[in-house]
Design a protein around this motif. Sequence first.
Motif, PDB file in Angstrom:
ATOM      1  N   UNK A 252      62.621   3.628 -41.784  1.00 24.67           N
ATOM      2  CA  UNK A 252      61.179   3.200 -40.919  1.00 24.67           C
ATOM      3  C   UNK A 252      60.505   4.246 -41.926  1.00 24.67           C
ATOM      4  N   UNK A 253      58.904   3.582 -42.297  1.00 24.76           N
ATOM      5  CA  UNK A 253      58.211   4.585 -42.819  1.00 24.76           C
ATOM      6  C   UNK A 253      56.790   3.946 -41.877  1.00 24.76           C
ATOM      7  N   UNK A 254      55.320   4.527 -42.355  1.00 21.56           N
ATOM      8  CA  UNK A 254      54.084   3.985 -42.016  1.00 21.56           C
ATOM      9  C   UNK A 254      53.799   3.145 -42.574  1.00 21.56           C
TER      10      UNK A 254
ATOM     11  N   UNK B 219      56.111  -2.907 -35.859  1.00 20.22           N
ATOM     12  CA  UNK B 219      54.874  -3.164 -34.998  1.00 20.22           C
ATOM     13  C   UNK B 219      54.164  -2.560 -35.816  1.00 20.22           C
ATOM     14  N   UNK B 220      53.114  -3.421 -36.320  1.00 20.65           N
ATOM     15  CA  UNK B 220      51.534  -3.152 -36.409  1.00 20.65           C
ATOM     16  C   UNK B 220      51.949  -2.129 -37.799  1.00 20.65           C
ATOM     17  N   UNK B 221      51.324  -0.916 -37.101  1.00 22.31           N
ATOM     18  CA  UNK B 221      51.934   0.461 -37.990  1.00 22.31           C
ATOM     19  C   UNK B 221      53.520   0.922 -38.492  1.00 22.31           C
ATOM     20  N   UNK B 222      54.052  -0.055 -38.458  1.00 22.07           N
ATOM     21  CA  UNK B 222      55.288   0.502 -38.865  1.00 22.07           C
ATOM     22  C   UNK B 222      56.457  -0.840 -38.907  1.00 22.07           C
ATOM     23  N   UNK B 223      57.002  -0.306 -41.267  1.00 25.65           N
ATOM     24  CA  UNK B 223      57.259  -0.352 -41.616  1.00 25.65           C
ATOM     25  C   UNK B 223      58.630  -0.828 -41.808  1.00 25.65           C
ATOM     26  N   UNK B 224      59.589  -1.114 -41.444  1.00 24.00           N
ATOM     27  CA  UNK B 224      61.119  -1.471 -41.149  1.00 24.00           C
ATOM     28  C   UNK B 224      61.694  -1.590 -42.492  1.00 24.00           C
TER      29      UNK B 224
ATOM     30  N   UNK C 146      55.567  10.505 -52.354  1.00 25.18           N
ATOM     31  CA  UNK C 146      54.302  10.326 -51.823  1.00 25.18           C
ATOM     32  C   UNK C 146      54.191  11.335 -51.144  1.00 25.18           C
ATOM     33  N   UNK C 147      52.162  11.528 -51.210  1.00 27.35           N
ATOM     34  CA  UNK C 147      52.134  12.858 -50.903  1.00 27.35           C
ATOM     35  C   UNK C 147      50.505  12.690 -50.635  1.00 27.35           C
ATOM     36  N   UNK C 148      49.822  13.646 -49.629  1.00 25.03           N
ATOM     37  CA  UNK C 148      48.323  13.503 -49.562  1.00 25.03           C
ATOM     38  C   UNK C 148      48.152  12.378 -48.681  1.00 25.03           C
ATOM     39  N   UNK C 149      48.564  11.641 -47.777  1.00 27.59           N
ATOM     40  CA  UNK C 149      48.804  10.059 -47.390  1.00 27.59           C
ATOM     41  C   UNK C 149      47.430  10.306 -46.448  1.00 27.59           C
TER      42      UNK C 149
ATOM     43  N   UNK D  95      50.139   1.447 -49.775  1.00 31.29           N
ATOM     44  CA  UNK D  95      49.126   1.946 -50.552  1.00 31.29           C
ATOM     45  C   UNK D  95      50.272   2.597 -51.872  1.00 31.29           C
ATOM     46  N   UNK D  96      51.106   2.881 -51.263  1.00 27.06           N
ATOM     47  CA  UNK D  96      52.166   3.279 -52.415  1.00 27.06           C
ATOM     48  C   UNK D  96      52.553   3.030 -53.150  1.00 27.06           C
ATOM     49  N   UNK D  97      53.423   1.071 -52.556  1.00 27.14           N
ATOM     50  CA  UNK D  97      53.530   0.011 -53.636  1.00 27.14           C
ATOM     51  C   UNK D  97      52.099  -0.325 -54.257  1.00 27.14           C
ATOM     52  N   UNK D  98      51.119  -0.224 -53.719  1.00 27.16           N
ATOM     53  CA  UNK D  98      50.597  -0.730 -55.080  1.00 27.16           C
ATOM     54  C   UNK D  98      49.849   0.487 -56.453  1.00 27.16           C
TER      55      UNK D  98
END
Length: 411
Positions: free
Chosen positions: A352-354, A337-342, A199-202, A360-363
């Motif tokens: 953990x990831x944003x 949390x709202x902004x954190x995926x585990x 993943x790059x340049x989010x 967006x990457x999954x899409x």
Amino acid sequence: MTELTKTLELKLVDPNAHKRRKLRETREAYQNALQDAFDAGCTTQTEANDVVVNYDLSGYAKNALKKYVPQLTTTYNAGELHDDHPVRFTNEGLRLDHKPENAIEWYVKIPHHEDYHLWMPAQPNPEQREWLEALNAGDATMGESRLFERDGKWYLHVTATRDVEERSEGSAEERTPIGVDIGEASLVTVCHRDDHGSPTAPELWADEGKTVRRLRKTYFTAKRRLQTRGSDRIAESFGDDIWNQIDDVFHRVTREVVEYAESVENPVLVLEDLTHIRESMDYGDFMNRRLHGWGFAKLHAQIRYKAVEKGIPVETVNPRNTSKECHACGEVGYRSRQATFKCTNDACWMGEYQADVNGAINIADRYLSGESHSREHTDGDDSAEDGGRLTAPQDTQADATNQETLGTYAS
């Protein structure tokens, strides 16, 4: 080639007293005919014709009414009409004339009634000159037009459709998919993978998400208070101002999304399929109101037409679990949390990831998996927001392509 539809903005230049009177006569007759046909509950063009045929309007306005009223009463299920709304004409109604030797180059013929038309000088949006020239040359097709007055000035919105070359010449496998995640926390998030698959340049528009949430909360809070006091008209006017502010945010963000795509080699923008999003929204009355009122359709449409205009293809994918799956291993995780995926897979390196970037990457990856399909443009030009008031503010497609805010030019 991709078919693109756009709404062209023209400001009528200083009509004299006679022409202003004729424009207002047209508007009054149209509004009366629309109100009568709506009150009669016309559900077919034949029923609407029986009502509007007696009004002193051109056939172009009557034919537009016959198409529009049944949509209000059946498709949109509108509860009441706006006090003010544009006069619609079918695609044959208007005529353009270009006089490049004149200080005012463009003129438009507006139908008044069957045997009387008004030629008016018009000032177009400078950014849409190429489209107007294509329409005048016959390289674009004119659709429905709308006439309205705002702050003492008269405007025309003219729908035009033309074929646009896609910039990307490579095959689907050679394209770089850019995932576009739309949500409430970050209004929009985009990301793609580099040549190594990382993943790059989010890029996230989180501040814009906060702004829109604040504006929506302000709107609903003020509306309840004003309606309690019986100030429905003030509530409606206040709501229009709020939604215009939200539209301004949408237009800026979607323009920047397309600029992001332009910076990527051989891009394709990948969106979630709205059909699946709408079908899955069943979270109780409160959340349904919030999500159905959210600007998914409008943001999608604005991204699409702005991308296609730049020659960037757009695809859609099934959104199922795009926010729940780990983009690294595919395991279904959760948002701590709202902004954190585990990720719940202990063997996965990610942990953990944003959360919005993960979505967006999954899409984007759904496109690579081969399950994507082209987003066909449909003419959503008829919106209840232009004539009918639903039970709550709606994010219309506007056509989507066609429900643009007027912006600084037309205002």
